[in-house]
Design a protein around this motif. Structure first.
Motif, PDB file in Angstrom:
ATOM      1  N   GLU A  84      -5.825   1.605   5.443  1.00 44.85           N
ATOM      2  CA  GLU A  84      -4.960   0.999   4.417  1.00 44.85           C
ATOM      3  C   GLU A  84      -5.118  -0.506   4.407  1.00 44.85           C
ATOM      4  OE1 GLU A  84      -3.513   4.597   3.205  1.00 44.85           O
ATOM      5  OE2 GLU A  84      -3.017   2.646   2.347  1.00 44.85           O
ATOM      6  N   VAL A  85      -5.059  -1.066   5.585  1.00 43.71           N
ATOM      7  CA  VAL A  85      -5.170  -2.519   5.649  1.00 43.71           C
ATOM      8  C   VAL A  85      -6.578  -2.950   5.290  1.00 43.71           C
ATOM      9  CG1 VAL A  85      -4.890  -4.513   7.131  1.00 43.71           C
ATOM     10  CG2 VAL A  85      -3.410  -2.540   7.401  1.00 43.71           C
ATOM     11  N   PHE A  86      -7.546  -2.092   5.617  1.00 46.18           N
ATOM     12  CA  PHE A  86      -8.924  -2.461   5.334  1.00 46.18           C
ATOM     13  C   PHE A  86      -9.140  -2.636   3.837  1.00 46.18           C
ATOM     14  CE2 PHE A  86     -13.087  -3.118   6.663  1.00 46.18           C
ATOM     15  CZ  PHE A  86     -13.921  -2.618   5.690  1.00 46.18           C
ATOM     16  N   ARG A  87      -8.378  -1.887   3.072  1.00 49.32           N
ATOM     17  CA  ARG A  87      -8.497  -2.015   1.626  1.00 49.32           C
ATOM     18  C   ARG A  87      -8.212  -3.456   1.199  1.00 49.32           C
ATOM     19  NH1 ARG A  87      -5.242  -1.499  -2.551  1.00 49.32           N
ATOM     20  NH2 ARG A  87      -3.441  -1.295  -1.174  1.00 49.32           N
ATOM     21  N   CYS A  88      -7.129  -4.022   1.779  1.00 50.13           N
ATOM     22  CA  CYS A  88      -6.790  -5.405   1.429  1.00 50.13           C
ATOM     23  C   CYS A  88      -7.876  -6.370   1.880  1.00 50.13           C
ATOM     24  CB  CYS A  88      -5.493  -5.833   2.108  1.00 50.13           C
ATOM     25  SG  CYS A  88      -4.122  -4.813   1.698  1.00 50.13           S
ATOM     26  N   ILE A  89      -8.412  -6.076   3.052  1.00 43.38           N
ATOM     27  CA  ILE A  89      -9.391  -7.007   3.595  1.00 43.38           C
ATOM     28  C   ILE A  89     -10.658  -6.973   2.763  1.00 43.38           C
ATOM     29  CG2 ILE A  89     -10.880  -7.327   5.589  1.00 43.38           C
ATOM     30  CD1 ILE A  89      -8.452  -6.658   7.280  1.00 43.38           C
ATOM     31  N   LEU A  90     -11.044  -5.790   2.338  1.00 46.32           N
ATOM     32  CA  LEU A  90     -12.245  -5.708   1.520  1.00 46.32           C
ATOM     33  C   LEU A  90     -12.027  -6.385   0.174  1.00 46.32           C
ATOM     34  CD1 LEU A  90     -15.004  -4.690   1.819  1.00 46.32           C
ATOM     35  CD2 LEU A  90     -14.323  -2.509   0.862  1.00 46.32           C
ATOM     36  N   ASN A  91     -10.814  -6.261  -0.335  1.00 41.50           N
ATOM     37  CA  ASN A  91     -10.508  -6.961  -1.586  1.00 41.50           C
ATOM     38  C   ASN A  91     -10.630  -8.457  -1.423  1.00 41.50           C
ATOM     39  OD1 ASN A  91     -10.091  -4.930  -3.376  1.00 41.50           O
ATOM     40  ND2 ASN A  91      -7.943  -4.653  -2.820  1.00 41.50           N
ATOM     41  N   PHE A  92     -10.349  -8.914  -0.244  1.00 43.57           N
ATOM     42  CA  PHE A  92     -10.501 -10.347   0.018  1.00 43.57           C
ATOM     43  C   PHE A  92     -11.941 -10.775  -0.185  1.00 43.57           C
ATOM     44  CE2 PHE A  92     -10.340 -14.393   1.740  1.00 43.57           C
ATOM     45  CZ  PHE A  92     -11.131 -14.515   2.853  1.00 43.57           C
ATOM     46  N   TYR A  93     -12.852  -9.961   0.314  1.00 46.78           N
ATOM     47  CA  TYR A  93     -14.251 -10.307   0.132  1.00 46.78           C
ATOM     48  C   TYR A  93     -14.644 -10.256  -1.338  1.00 46.78           C
ATOM     49  CZ  TYR A  93     -15.102 -10.187   5.097  1.00 46.78           C
ATOM     50  OH  TYR A  93     -15.082 -10.450   6.432  1.00 46.78           O
ATOM     51  N   ARG A  94     -14.067  -9.315  -2.020  1.00 51.99           N
ATOM     52  CA  ARG A  94     -14.464  -9.140  -3.409  1.00 51.99           C
ATOM     53  C   ARG A  94     -13.913 -10.239  -4.298  1.00 51.99           C
ATOM     54  NH1 ARG A  94     -12.975  -3.101  -2.899  1.00 51.99           N
ATOM     55  NH2 ARG A  94     -14.951  -2.226  -2.196  1.00 51.99           N
ATOM     56  N   LYS A 125      -9.299 -13.588  -2.646  1.00 49.48           N
ATOM     57  CA  LYS A 125      -7.860 -13.762  -2.377  1.00 49.48           C
ATOM     58  C   LYS A 125      -7.419 -12.673  -1.431  1.00 49.48           C
ATOM     59  CE  LYS A 125      -6.242 -15.831  -6.622  1.00 49.48           C
ATOM     60  NZ  LYS A 125      -6.304 -15.064  -7.850  1.00 49.48           N
ATOM     61  N   LEU A 126      -6.715 -13.106  -0.404  1.00 46.55           N
ATOM     62  CA  LEU A 126      -6.202 -12.133   0.552  1.00 46.55           C
ATOM     63  C   LEU A 126      -4.743 -11.859   0.214  1.00 46.55           C
ATOM     64  CD1 LEU A 126      -6.656 -10.528   3.135  1.00 46.55           C
ATOM     65  CD2 LEU A 126      -5.979 -12.529   4.412  1.00 46.55           C
ATOM     66  N   HIS A 127      -4.423 -10.589   0.039  1.00 45.32           N
ATOM     67  CA  HIS A 127      -3.044 -10.224  -0.298  1.00 45.32           C
ATOM     68  C   HIS A 127      -2.385  -9.554   0.874  1.00 45.32           C
ATOM     69  CE1 HIS A 127      -3.425 -11.118  -4.553  1.00 45.32           C
ATOM     70  NE2 HIS A 127      -4.639 -10.643  -4.464  1.00 45.32           N
ATOM     71  N   TYR A 128      -1.082  -9.637   0.900  1.00 47.85           N
ATOM     72  CA  TYR A 128      -0.324  -8.984   1.953  1.00 47.85           C
ATOM     73  C   TYR A 128       0.518  -7.893   1.330  1.00 47.85           C
ATOM     74  CZ  TYR A 128       3.390  -8.174   5.270  1.00 47.85           C
ATOM     75  OH  TYR A 128       4.278  -7.582   6.096  1.00 47.85           O
ATOM     76  N   PRO A 129       0.241  -6.624   1.678  1.00 50.90           N
ATOM     77  CA  PRO A 129       1.012  -5.528   1.100  1.00 50.90           C
ATOM     78  C   PRO A 129       2.375  -5.456   1.749  1.00 50.90           C
ATOM     79  CG  PRO A 129      -0.596  -4.688   2.642  1.00 50.90           C
ATOM     80  CD  PRO A 129      -0.787  -6.173   2.618  1.00 50.90           C
ATOM     81  N   ARG A 130       3.393  -5.279   0.885  1.00 55.67           N
ATOM     82  CA  ARG A 130       4.735  -5.366   1.406  1.00 55.67           C
ATOM     83  C   ARG A 130       5.120  -4.233   2.345  1.00 55.67           C
ATOM     84  NH1 ARG A 130       7.455  -9.288  -2.506  1.00 55.67           N
ATOM     85  NH2 ARG A 130       5.468 -10.116  -3.092  1.00 55.67           N
ATOM     86  N   TYR A 131       4.479  -3.121   2.179  1.00 54.63           N
ATOM     87  CA  TYR A 131       4.916  -1.983   2.982  1.00 54.63           C
ATOM     88  C   TYR A 131       4.355  -2.023   4.387  1.00 54.63           C
ATOM     89  CZ  TYR A 131       0.360  -0.518   1.299  1.00 54.63           C
ATOM     90  OH  TYR A 131      -0.969  -0.473   0.975  1.00 54.63           O
ATOM     91  N   GLU A 132       3.438  -2.933   4.618  1.00 53.20           N
ATOM     92  CA  GLU A 132       2.815  -2.976   5.931  1.00 53.20           C
ATOM     93  C   GLU A 132       3.695  -3.687   6.930  1.00 53.20           C
ATOM     94  OE1 GLU A 132      -0.394  -0.743   5.866  1.00 53.20           O
ATOM     95  OE2 GLU A 132       0.302  -1.893   7.584  1.00 53.20           O
ATOM     96  N   CYS A 133       3.571  -3.242   8.137  1.00 57.57           N
ATOM     97  CA  CYS A 133       4.262  -3.933   9.223  1.00 57.57           C
ATOM     98  C   CYS A 133       3.513  -5.227   9.512  1.00 57.57           C
ATOM     99  CB  CYS A 133       4.271  -3.059  10.470  1.00 57.57           C
ATOM    100  SG  CYS A 133       4.744  -3.964  11.936  1.00 57.57           S
ATOM    101  N   ILE A 134       4.272  -6.255   9.760  1.00 57.73           N
ATOM    102  CA  ILE A 134       3.657  -7.574   9.861  1.00 57.73           C
ATOM    103  C   ILE A 134       2.777  -7.693  11.094  1.00 57.73           C
ATOM    104  CG2 ILE A 134       5.656  -8.570  11.059  1.00 57.73           C
ATOM    105  CD1 ILE A 134       3.607 -10.394   8.477  1.00 57.73           C
ATOM    106  N   SER A 135       3.186  -7.106  12.185  1.00 55.06           N
ATOM    107  CA  SER A 135       2.360  -7.286  13.381  1.00 55.06           C
ATOM    108  C   SER A 135       1.088  -6.451  13.294  1.00 55.06           C
ATOM    109  CB  SER A 135       3.155  -6.949  14.633  1.00 55.06           C
ATOM    110  OG  SER A 135       3.928  -5.806  14.432  1.00 55.06           O
TER     111      SER A 135
END
Lengths: 655, 162
Positions: free
Chosen positions: A89-99, A102-112
């Protein structure tokens, strides 16, 4: 560099043609796309979920795990994919960063968990885009606070700041009683005395016992001495406390104006005024009134209670709502009082003697108190009376939720004000980092280039691999652009070189292919220049020339024979350069040993010369030197040496 | 590709000077590139209406990337000739030179001397101004550039930029 800006790079490079006619030196070659393979699809298998992307997409950020060669560690030969045993799940955000950049932070994720993933992939959290940055920081702070609360029970109050002055420690003790046991003791003692004082005031007025003369005396007058002693003791404590706070306050003026100190003053003044004015009978009435102010001592409790303070602040901030409530109530009271008065005017022995007299009835009815000391007797009066009580309920019930919501808003606002200040600071820091990032990248790559060549000479291949970090094509193009600008103007960007531990200029041509060809050309052009500038260079001091090529010419053999006043600094730099280079990389000079020996023979009396010539020689690109150094025929006679060295200098300093 | 990113960056279809300045300040963060961006903008803005339309932009780029050396030199002359009167005077050249030097910024080695741009201009005029009349015409410019190998070679440098 942001992807958007990178799109403009071809335009900037095309426009660089505008510098060409102006430049004195030839330009470095453009970075070609030789190293780039045909763009290929990479499969990333993250815990079973397959992601596919282009290789160049990942290489946009070479200082992360996916962008660098570190990912090769995870390469699975059999399936030809990179397997990561991490959260998809988090990897999806990270890959989007490369694309998207912009790096986004999904709200449902735990911060740590998110932080951990970022750390694993080598991405700095500061890159998070503005859209998600606030949320990220908020969550992070909440988490940190929670952790801090957990740790608080274990380790707090352990001398964290021993260097505070006595005054500051006192102030801290006053403000936060949990800092030390002494502060805690002080806190409880003052609290106790506040309570004692308040209770004294209350009990003073209770009638206790009779005195012969059948008049009931309040305790205050019966045990006047005892109460007076108690009062004195409390006031003394309060005075001492106030004076201590005044002393410890970092800003006395601000402290005096603060609400708490005003309360303190008002609480203890009556006593002193009373002391002063006991003998004066005229103002004893006023003195009695003053005793009322002693009740303000109870407000001193607000220092001890955060909730009270917030309540007070709420009321202050709700002033407008309260004002509106009051205003509307007043309107309603006047209306109903008038109506009731005229309604009851007819009945006899009515208590509603005037409109202001009806105010009392209206207020009592609207707030549903209903004392019953005034009741309407006429039918019209009763009808209007009931309307009055019904509307009272409505009018009063409306503003209360507003006040409640204000209270909660202020409570959270209190906590957010600090959050905002810290965020602002961090944001400014981020902007600064981003700004210097691109220029630093250029200098960084230049430094890498410097080190690259130094290491190439020593032949340490493993370090070389370490140094050659793959810069993306965009970066190399950007650096080429900056390099062209340097060549146009004849200046160069300063770079702090850790290896050489001295600031060297970076007029170099590294990372680009076909250096030899290029240097041949450069050499030829400078050789043409050389005869014309020979005499001035030999006789001139170290001077500044806008032409980078002829610059080194000026620092020639003139140096050994002069006392080098003007050039001392420069040559010292180079001496230190060569010294350091000599000590760290002895093999660096071996390629020039032939030259060294030649110059040694010729200029034996002044051994500085050898170093200086080598210094001059060592700064430009070494690799070019090796073939040329060897190929140069060695002149035997000393008389030729100057020519040789100068010729060498010319040759080498072509760069 | 150019079309795509042009419209992504400039949804209105025109580039104004501010964008030029921004872009240049991103690429040359150490110095002040606003003056040079201004001159560059004027060079692209062939109809002098204060904004560079997509046509102007593409035209400029095509000259720079695919034009003959003659055309590129023409374009460079146009860039230097600030008032577009067909002559490059020393003052115009000095302005351009200062703008270029400004882009380098302060942290340079060797430290930029005050008259370095002026000296550079002198060198340039010595090379270009054949009849020593104090101005450089387009023909003198092209002739001198064609004689200079360096310049010729560097003109080919950015061929394969896009």
């Amino acid at each position: 560099m942001a992807a958007g800006v990178a799109a403009w790079l071809p335009f900037a490079r095309a426009a660089a043609i505008g510098w060409m006619p102006v430049a004195n030196c030839p330009m470095p070659l453009a970075p070609t796309e030789k190293n780039k393979r045909q763009d290929e699809l990479i499969i990333l298998n993250v815990s079973g979920r397959r992601f596919q992307t282009w290789r160049t997409t990942l290489e946009r950020y070479p200082d992360t795990l996916l962008g660098s060669t570190e990912k090769e560690f995870f390469f699975n030969e059999d399936t030809k994919e990179y397997f990561f045993d991490r959260d998809p799940e988090v990897f999806r955000c990270i890959l989007n960063f490369y694309r998207t950049g912009k790096l986004h932070y999904p709200r449902y994720e735990c911060i740590s968990a998110y932080d951990e993933e970022l750390a694993f992939y080598g991405i700095l959290p500061e890159i998070i885009g503005d859209c998600c940055y606030e949320e990220y920081k908020d969550r992070k702070r909440e988490n940190a606070e929670r952790l801090m609360d957990d740790n608080d029970s274990e380790n707090n109050q352990e001398g964290s700041m021993p260097s505070l002055s006595f005054r500051q420690t006192m102030w801290r003790a006053f403000e936060n009683p949990h800092t030390s046991t002494l502060a805690l003791v002080f806190y409880y003692v003052t609290g106790f005395f506040i309570a004692v004082s308040v209770i004294t005031n209350v009990v003073e007025t209770v009638p206790c016992g009779t005195v012969p003369g059948n008049k009931e005396l309040p305790c205050g007058e019966r045990y006047a001495v005892a109460f007076f002693c108690l009062d004195t003791a409390c006031v003394m404590i309060f005075t001492v406390e106030y004076l201590l706070r005044l002393f410890a306050a970092p800003s006395r003026y601000r402290f005096i104006r603060s609400v708490m100190s005003i309360i303190d003053v008002v609480a203890i003044m009556p006593y002193y005024i009373g002391l002063v004015m006991t003998n004066n009978e005229d103002v004893s009435g006023a003195f009695v009134t003053l005793r009322v102010f002693r009740v303000f001592r109870i407000f001193k409790f607000s220092r001890h209670s955060q909730g009270l303070r917030i309540l007070g602040y709420t009321l202050k901030s709700c002033a407008s709502e309260l004002g509106f409530l009051l205003f509307s109530l007043t309107m309603a009271i006047i209306i109903f009082a008038t109506v009731m008065f005229y309604a009851e005017k007819g009945s006899s022995a009515s208590k509603f003697t005037s409109i202001p007299a009806s105010f009392w009835y209206t207020i009592v009815t609207m707030t549903t108190l209903g004392y019953g000391d005034m009741v309407p007797k006429t039918i019209a009066g009763k009808i209007f009376g009931s309307i009055c009580s019904l509307s009272g309920v409505l009018v009063i019930a409306l503003p209360v939720p507003v006040i409640v919501s204000n209270f909660s808003r202020i409570y959270h606002q209190n906590q957010r004000a600090d959050k905002r200040r810290a965020q602002k600071k961090a944001r400014l820091a981020r902007i600064r980092v981003a700004k210097t990032g691109s220029s630093n990248a250029y200098l960084h790559s230049k430094r890498n280039g410097l080190l690259n060549e130094a290491l190439e000479l020593t032949g340490s291949t493993e370090e070389e691999q370490h140094m050659t970090k793959g810069t993306s094509l965009i970066e190399s193009q950007h650096h080429h652009l900056l390099h062209c600008l340097e060549k146009t103007t004849g200046l160069s960007y300063l770079v702090d070189d850790p290896l050489l531990s001295v600031r060297t200029s970076t007029i170099k041509n590294h990372e680009f292919i076909d250096e030899q060809l290029f240097e041949q050309n450069c050499m030829e052009s400078s050789m043409q220049n050389y005869p014309s500038s020979r005499s001035p260079s030999l006789s001139s001091h170290h001077g500044l020339s806008t032409s980078c090529c002829s610059r080194r010419n000026k620092k020639t053999t003139h140096l050994p024979n002069s006392s080098v006043p003007a050039t001392r600094l420069r040559s010292m730099q180079e001496l230190s350069t060569i010294h350091i280079q000599c000590s760290e990389q002895p093999s660096l000079t071996t390629s020039r040993s032939s030259l060294n020996m030649k110059s040694d023979d010729g200029l034996r009396p002044n051994c500085k010369a050898a170093q200086i010539t080598t210094a001059i020689i060592s700064i430009p690109t070494p690799p070019a030197l090796t073939p040329e150094g060897e190929s140069r025929p060695t002149p035997g006679s000393p008389t030729n040496i100057p020519t040789t060295t100068t010729a060498n200098i010319v040759k080498v300093s072509a760069l | 590709l150019v079309f795509y990113f042009f419209f992504q960056e400039c949804p209105s279809g025109v580039v104004n000077e501010e964008t030029f300045k921004e872009i240049y300040s991103q690429f040359f963060p150490q110095g002040d590139s606003t003056t040079y961006a201004h001159f560059l903008f004027n060079a692209f803005d062939t109809d002098h209406n204060g904004s560079v339309s997509f046509e102007d932009f593409v035209m400029g780029l095509s000259i720079l990337l695919r034009g003959t050396v003659q055309e590129k030199l023409n374009w460079a002359f146009n860039l230097y000739d600030i008032n577009k009167d067909g002559y490059i005077t020393k003052e115009e050249m000095l302005d351009i030179m200062k703008a270029i030097y400004d882009m380098m910024g302060k942290c340079t080695y060797p430290v930029l001397k005050e008259d370095a741009p002026r000296q550079h201009v002198e060198t340039f005029f010595q090379k270009m101004d054949k009849n020593k009349d104090g101005v450089v015409t387009i023909d003198e410019f092209i002739e001198s550039c064609q004689k200079d190998e360096n310049i010729m070679r560097s003109m080919q440098l950015f061929e394969n930029v896009i």
